[in-house]
Design an enzyme around this catalytic site. Structure first.
Site, PDB file in Angstrom:
ATOM      1  N   CYS A 274       0.810  -1.159   0.029  1.00 47.66           N
ATOM      2  CA  CYS A 274      -0.031  -0.108  -0.001  1.00 47.66           C
ATOM      3  C   CYS A 274       0.815   1.532  -0.125  1.00 47.66           C
ATOM      4  O   CYS A 274       0.566   2.219  -0.792  1.00 47.66           O
ATOM      5  CB  CYS A 274      -0.902   0.060   1.186  1.00 47.66           C
ATOM      6  SG  CYS A 274      -0.263  -0.036   2.839  1.00 47.66           S
ATOM      7  N   HIS A 332      -2.898   1.578   6.836  1.00 50.52           N
ATOM      8  CA  HIS A 332      -3.083   1.553   5.247  1.00 50.52           C
ATOM      9  C   HIS A 332      -2.718   2.928   4.882  1.00 50.52           C
ATOM     10  O   HIS A 332      -3.197   3.866   5.459  1.00 50.52           O
ATOM     11  CB  HIS A 332      -4.505   1.048   4.962  1.00 50.52           C
ATOM     12  CG  HIS A 332      -4.831   0.913   3.466  1.00 50.52           C
ATOM     13  ND1 HIS A 332      -3.926   0.470   2.553  1.00 50.52           N
ATOM     14  CD2 HIS A 332      -5.914   1.598   2.858  1.00 50.52           C
ATOM     15  CE1 HIS A 332      -4.554   0.390   1.630  1.00 50.52           C
ATOM     16  NE2 HIS A 332      -5.578   1.006   1.535  1.00 50.52           N
ATOM     17  N   ASP A 355      -7.046   5.951  -3.879  1.00 47.00           N
ATOM     18  CA  ASP A 355      -6.242   4.757  -3.225  1.00 47.00           C
ATOM     19  C   ASP A 355      -6.023   3.803  -4.144  1.00 47.00           C
ATOM     20  O   ASP A 355      -6.860   3.265  -4.922  1.00 47.00           O
ATOM     21  CB  ASP A 355      -7.239   3.855  -2.069  1.00 47.00           C
ATOM     22  CG  ASP A 355      -6.451   2.916  -1.390  1.00 47.00           C
ATOM     23  OD1 ASP A 355      -5.466   2.706  -1.775  1.00 47.00           O
ATOM     24  OD2 ASP A 355      -6.869   2.384  -0.393  1.00 47.00           O
ATOM     25  N   ASN A 395     -14.371   4.041  10.207  1.00 51.02           N
ATOM     26  CA  ASN A 395     -15.276   4.241  11.190  1.00 51.02           C
ATOM     27  C   ASN A 395     -15.895   2.767  11.727  1.00 51.02           C
ATOM     28  O   ASN A 395     -16.954   2.966  12.495  1.00 51.02           O
ATOM     29  CB  ASN A 395     -16.281   4.907  10.696  1.00 51.02           C
ATOM     30  CG  ASN A 395     -16.135   6.696  10.753  1.00 51.02           C
ATOM     31  OD1 ASN A 395     -16.202   7.085  11.865  1.00 51.02           O
ATOM     32  ND2 ASN A 395     -16.168   7.281   9.728  1.00 51.02           N
ATOM     33  N   ASP A 397     -17.049  -0.632  13.375  1.00 51.30           N
ATOM     34  CA  ASP A 397     -16.854  -1.176  15.121  1.00 51.30           C
ATOM     35  C   ASP A 397     -16.095  -2.546  15.002  1.00 51.30           C
ATOM     36  O   ASP A 397     -16.151  -3.212  13.900  1.00 51.30           O
ATOM     37  CB  ASP A 397     -18.273  -1.166  15.692  1.00 51.30           C
ATOM     38  CG  ASP A 397     -18.978  -0.218  15.881  1.00 51.30           C
ATOM     39  OD1 ASP A 397     -18.003   1.120  15.712  1.00 51.30           O
ATOM     40  OD2 ASP A 397     -20.266  -0.129  16.127  1.00 51.30           O
TER      41      ASP A 397
END
Length: 683
Positions: A274, A332, A355, A395, A397
């Site tokens: 990456c 990342h 990306d 974001n 969980d």
């Protein structure tokens, strides 16, 4: 009447490069200018003098199959949305007139040809030809990539070096990178990237028209950095087997990659991960004139089913299990580019996520973005492009589950782990800038770790606390782990109830790559402790360097602790993933306040062996705008011994440049790095 003909055309290289802030591209085999601003050419005529009342000049500008023909007029106000050319009548030299050519601020970027015709009343005609490269113009207020701040333009367009942030959020590693946009051959490789894209090959005319739009350009580049759908630059490899190419961690700059790709006839370079994909894309975008910066997201989620939940599974003894399609990368790396977004509304102007690492398809190809950062923060998933995917990366969980004999025996939820720190290099300074709050609502200001130090303050000590019905547990590293030293950590166990408890304790350490689940356990320990009612016990543990030396390098460590109540069989788990900091090379520049272009200077690179065994290796030193890459063999160095290596460098231009060094050890799978920012002053 005497013939009038063109003898030569002078592109006035030095003047135009200075005016268009493209001096670094002086070695290109064409004039490099920016759109939305005029550039001057002078014409050498022979025969009789040029008469502006009876003779005329005409210019044809061509990009692929597109062209525009414009008369060379006297200076006048013309629409900024069209090409125009005018002759400078002030101090006109009839045998050497100056012509100014001005492109619209929305002109397509690329490699242009032009044809200059001189016409006389009696039908005589003479021609001359030339070429120039046109780039976006962040200095032009009418350009879609206009960036108002000069310091930001220097950093995000002109700077040819930077830092990439890796490791973990609380013990991050700053890795030097040379973007190399001014190195010979890099500009040409970036322009060729546009021409070998599927869009250009499929419909050259439409592609050339669309190359006026940074949204379109950025999507083409994002797809072309990886080679999944096209003749892209880099082949990704996360397998651990890199024998067919270079290990991704061996790359130190974009220039070698882009030039190798071009030399091979556009065969993908092996291999990238990456940060390599992102850094090479940053080079291409800066070359094309689009402001760009490299961004790291720590604890980056890859949510395969779109439910904004990442499940992590552990055994009852603390071994992390590979039972989920979802994953969390410890870090990342992507890029942000600055542009207006007329396609989705001006409120989304500014930084856009792109990306180039191939993860999921967007519009049928492996690319991602441009996704407005403002849209990610406000969850505008109805807008283009790829906002839901990036939103999940920062974001989601995390649900942690302990399983025993196929059954879930413990469950906990963490809303703060993913996207714990999002950062980029600070403007003009070799440290990070925390931009987490640009992407997500942050409950409280996130402390900014040092990008150079391996020491962590007491306020930011690595810790994770988990509370069960009866017992709470806190895991804390005593200090940031450093290669060659024991990993020391403390586990604090607190009995929350007024009854005694007998607890099984399991410690487990596994090595892991930043984007994979951990491999086999390399260290574990078990025991039993007794807790009196409301008692707090502190368990001190350490993992010796000899126990982890075989798993250092680019690996991280997943450390887990599981406590089991022997009466109720209730279990509680806490874990921490961390990197082991490498030592650094020290670089000192002699008379560093007196470094000037075109004069040889000396730097000294030093290294002290911190390991408990002798080491030897290969030292590589390089610096864009300072020196070509050189290699030195480092003989065997006993523990505690110090070695120094003097190197010579010759700066080519004024500005701040990066001198970087890397030591690849033969005995241990580790690269030791260092860098020095060198200010080159005018003579």
């Amino acid at each position: 009447m005497e013939d009038l003909s063109i003898q030569y055309v002078n592109l006035e290289q030095s003047e135009n490069l200075e005016r268009h802030r493209t001096v670094g591209f002086n070695g290109a085999n064409a004039l490099v200018v920016r759109r939305g601003a005029p550039f001057r050419i002078s014409v050498g005529l022979k025969g009789r003098p040029f008469n502006p009342t009876t003779d005329s000049l005409r210019i044809k500008v061509m990009l692929g199959p597109l062209f525009v023909i414009m008369p060379v007029t006297l200076p006048k106000k013309t629409p900024s949305s069209s090409w125009n050319a005018y002759i400078n009548t002030h101090g006109l030299n009839p045998l050497n007139p100056s012509i100014f050519i001005s492109s619209p601020a929305s002109a397509s970027v690329g490699w242009y040809k032009f044809q200059l015709d001189v016409l006389t009343l009696d039908g005589q005609r003479s021609q001359a030809f030339g070429k120039f490269i046109l780039l976006c113009n962040p200095w032009c207020s009418e350009d879609a990539v206009y960036l108002p701040c000069e310091e930001q333009r220097k950093e995000y367009v002109q700077s040819d070096s930077g830092l990439l942030f890796m490791g973990t959020a609380k013990n991050l590693v700053s890795r030097p990178w040379s973007f190399d946009q001014y190195e010979p051959g890099v500009l040409e490789s970036c322009l060729n990237l546009l021409q070998v894209s599927p869009q250009h090959q499929k419909n050259t005319r439409m592609d050339c028209l669309n190359l006026n739009n940074p949204v379109y350009i950025s999507r083409v580049v994002s797809a072309m950095i990886n080679c999944e759908d096209d003749r892209g630059v880099l082949k990704g490899n996360w397998s651990g087997d890199y024998k067919q190419g270079n290990h991704p961690s061996k790359w130190t700059g974009s220039g070698d990659i882009l030039k190798q790709w071009a030399r091979s006839g556009y065969q993908p370079v092996k291999y990238g991960q990456c940060w390599v994909f992102a850094a090479v894309m940053c080079t291409v975008m800066r070359v094309l004139g689009i402001p760009c910066r490299v961004v790291t997201n720590f604890n980056s989620a890859h949510d395969t089913n779109g439910n904004l939940v990442i499940e992590e599974y552990y055994s009852e003894t603390g071994t992390k299990l590979n039972l989920s399609q979802d994953s969390i990368w410890n870090f990342h790396v992507w890029v942000e580019c600055w542009m207006t977004r007329r396609d989705v509304g001006s409120e989304m102007d500014g930084w856009q996520v792109l990306d180039p690492t191939p993860q999921e398809r967007s519009g049928g190809v492996f690319c991602c973005g441009p996704a407005p950062v403002k849209a990610i923060r406000s969850q505008r998933i109805d807008l283009l492009y790829d906002i839901p995917f990036v939103h999940a990366e920062v974001n989601a969980d995390v649900h942690t589950i302990i399983v025993s004999q196929g059954q879930m025996v413990s469950f906990s939820k963490d809303k703060d782990k993913v996207g714990s720190l999002i950062c980029t290099k600070a403007v003009g300074l070799p440290r990070l800038q925390n931009i987490t709050a640009d992407y997500k609502y942050v409950k409280s200001p996130t402390s900014t770790p040092s990008s150079r130090s391996s020491t962590i303050s007491k306020d930011s000590t690595l810790r994770r606390a988990v509370l069960s019905k009866g017992v709470s547990v806190v895991l804390a590293l005593d200090k940031s782990p450093v290669v060659g030293e024991p990993i020391c950590f403390t586990v604090k166990v607190m009995n929350q109830q007024s009854v005694s408890k007998m607890m099984k304790v399991h410690f487990n350490a596994q090595a892991k790559e930043y984007n994979h689940n951990p491999s086999d356990t390399f260290w574990d320990k078990n025991g039993v402790i007794q807790l009196a009612p409301m008692e707090v016990k502190v368990l001190q543990q350490q993992i010796l360097s000899a126990q982890y030396v075989d798993v250092v390098g680019d690996n991280l460590i997943n450390l887990a602790v599981v406590l089991e109540d022997m009466a109720s069989h209730e279990r509680v788990l806490t874990s921490e993933e961390f990197n082991i900091a490498s030592p650094e090379l020290t670089i000192q520049v002699a008379d560093e306040d007196s470094v000037v272009p075109k004069k040889e200077h000396t730097a000294t690179i030093s290294f002290t062996n911190p390991f408990s065994q002798p080491v030897s290796g290969l030292l590589t030193v390089e610096g864009a705008g300072l020196m070509h890459k050189v290699h030195f063999s480092m003989p065997s160095l006993r523990p505690g011994m110090r070695v120094e290596q003097d190197i010579k460098f010759l700066p080519s231009m004024v500005g701040v440049k990066m001198l970087q060094a890397s030591l690849s050890l033969s005995e241990i799978n580790i690269n030791i790095r260092g860098f020095k920012m060198v200010s080159i002053n005018s003579i």
